[in-house]
Design a protein around this motif. Sequence first.
Motif, mmCIF file in Angstrom:
data_model
loop_
_atom_site.group_PDB
_atom_site.id
_atom_site.type_symbol
_atom_site.label_atom_id
_atom_site.label_comp_id
_atom_site.label_asym_id
_atom_site.label_seq_id
_atom_site.Cartn_x
_atom_site.Cartn_y
_atom_site.Cartn_z
ATOM 1 N N GLY A 5 0.838 -1.198 0.000
ATOM 2 C CA GLY A 5 0.000 0.000 0.000
ATOM 3 C C GLY A 5 0.870 1.244 0.000
ATOM 4 O O GLY A 5 1.664 1.446 0.914
ATOM 5 N N TRP A 6 0.750 2.071 -1.040
ATOM 6 C CA TRP A 6 1.597 3.258 -1.161
ATOM 7 C C TRP A 6 1.228 4.305 -0.119
ATOM 8 O O TRP A 6 0.063 4.639 0.067
ATOM 9 N N CYS A 9 3.658 -5.579 -6.183
ATOM 10 C CA CYS A 9 2.397 -4.900 -5.870
ATOM 11 C C CYS A 9 1.386 -5.952 -5.428
ATOM 12 O O CYS A 9 1.278 -7.006 -6.057
ATOM 13 N N GLU A 56 -2.692 -1.182 -6.872
ATOM 14 C CA GLU A 56 -1.408 -0.671 -6.396
ATOM 15 C C GLU A 56 -0.428 -0.489 -7.555
ATOM 16 O O GLU A 56 0.311 0.500 -7.610
ATOM 17 N N SER A 62 -1.473 2.580 -9.510
ATOM 18 C CA SER A 62 -1.113 3.791 -8.767
ATOM 19 C C SER A 62 0.360 4.125 -8.943
ATOM 20 O O SER A 62 0.737 5.294 -9.071
ATOM 21 N N GLY A 119 -4.368 -0.732 0.823
ATOM 22 C CA GLY A 119 -3.426 -1.346 -0.105
ATOM 23 C C GLY A 119 -3.912 -2.692 -0.612
ATOM 24 O O GLY A 119 -3.708 -3.049 -1.773
ATOM 25 N N ASP A 174 -9.496 1.903 -3.788
ATOM 26 C CA ASP A 174 -8.165 1.321 -3.997
ATOM 27 C C ASP A 174 -8.257 -0.143 -4.422
ATOM 28 O O ASP A 174 -8.881 -0.462 -5.416
#
Length: 318
Positions: free
Chosen positions: A55-56, A86, A91, A94, A223, A244
Amino acid sequence: TRAIGGNDLKAIKEVRSLIKHYTPDIVYAHSSKAGAIVRVANIGLKNYCIYNPHGWSFNMRCSAKKRIMYTVIEKLAAPFCDKVICISDAEKQSALDNKICKENKLQVIFNGVDIEAYENGIHGEINRKELNIPEDAFVVGMVGRISQQKAPDVFIKMAKLIKEKISNAHFIIVGNGNQEDTIISYAEKNGFIDSLHITGWVDNPMNYVELFDVACLLSRWEGFGLVLPEYMMAGKPIVASNVDAIPNIIKNGENGLLVEVDDAVGASEAVLRIHNEIGLRDKVVTKGLQDAHNRFDARRVAKEHEILFERIKKEENK
């Protein structure tokens, strides 16, 4: 420490010393903070470096200044690893949208849960009586930190609306966090504190999940949301936020119901649908169990990593 500061330089030095001592073939860094420290500590050392952000950080709800800072850190650190794992398609997208690195450095490996361990484990260790919950109560629960990300404020507002429709509804929050006092205060002011049960930190969250009639994850950002396949393997119908990575896991109307972020009314309506529509409840539970086994088994996660590591080994031997 979580905050960025002088301790990070000490951490980088100590991690670098450990890498030199053990001389691993692969260094695998998990999460944004550890990921940044490890990648800097590993500069110039002869190994293969993998990073999994889980998760960014720049997708969190935070100030624009912090978001820019987190994005810049990820861009600067990206050249110092060979592969970024990822945990969802969202993710990866993103990362591409924010130009973190080139697409060929990104690989998606969905998270998974240890289904075998759960199914072979001990069940029923916690019962409703221990929490002062009637056996015939309709129980709605969530597992997660009582903090902004997991939206416990939305959960408790949803609970009030459900309580108005279902008098014997009870609500369980498995976890702790800095918004706990606010949540308790809301339940007290609205007259349903006796129907709210907060477990605090526990080592056995699945024992509490087994008490749920509906399981929720109303996160504002996520995430992956590992608790979702955990809910599935426990046979629980799910209501989750459409944000997300969650839509990668939950397909609305198939293995759960999706609602918009910060929508307590929509969440309450989704829970009431599951309460009232037996056919819908059975459908999403059945599909959820199938998906847990077919898509989110930890054995599949391990196998995909094994394939990646074997590919690395072959490249090193060329």
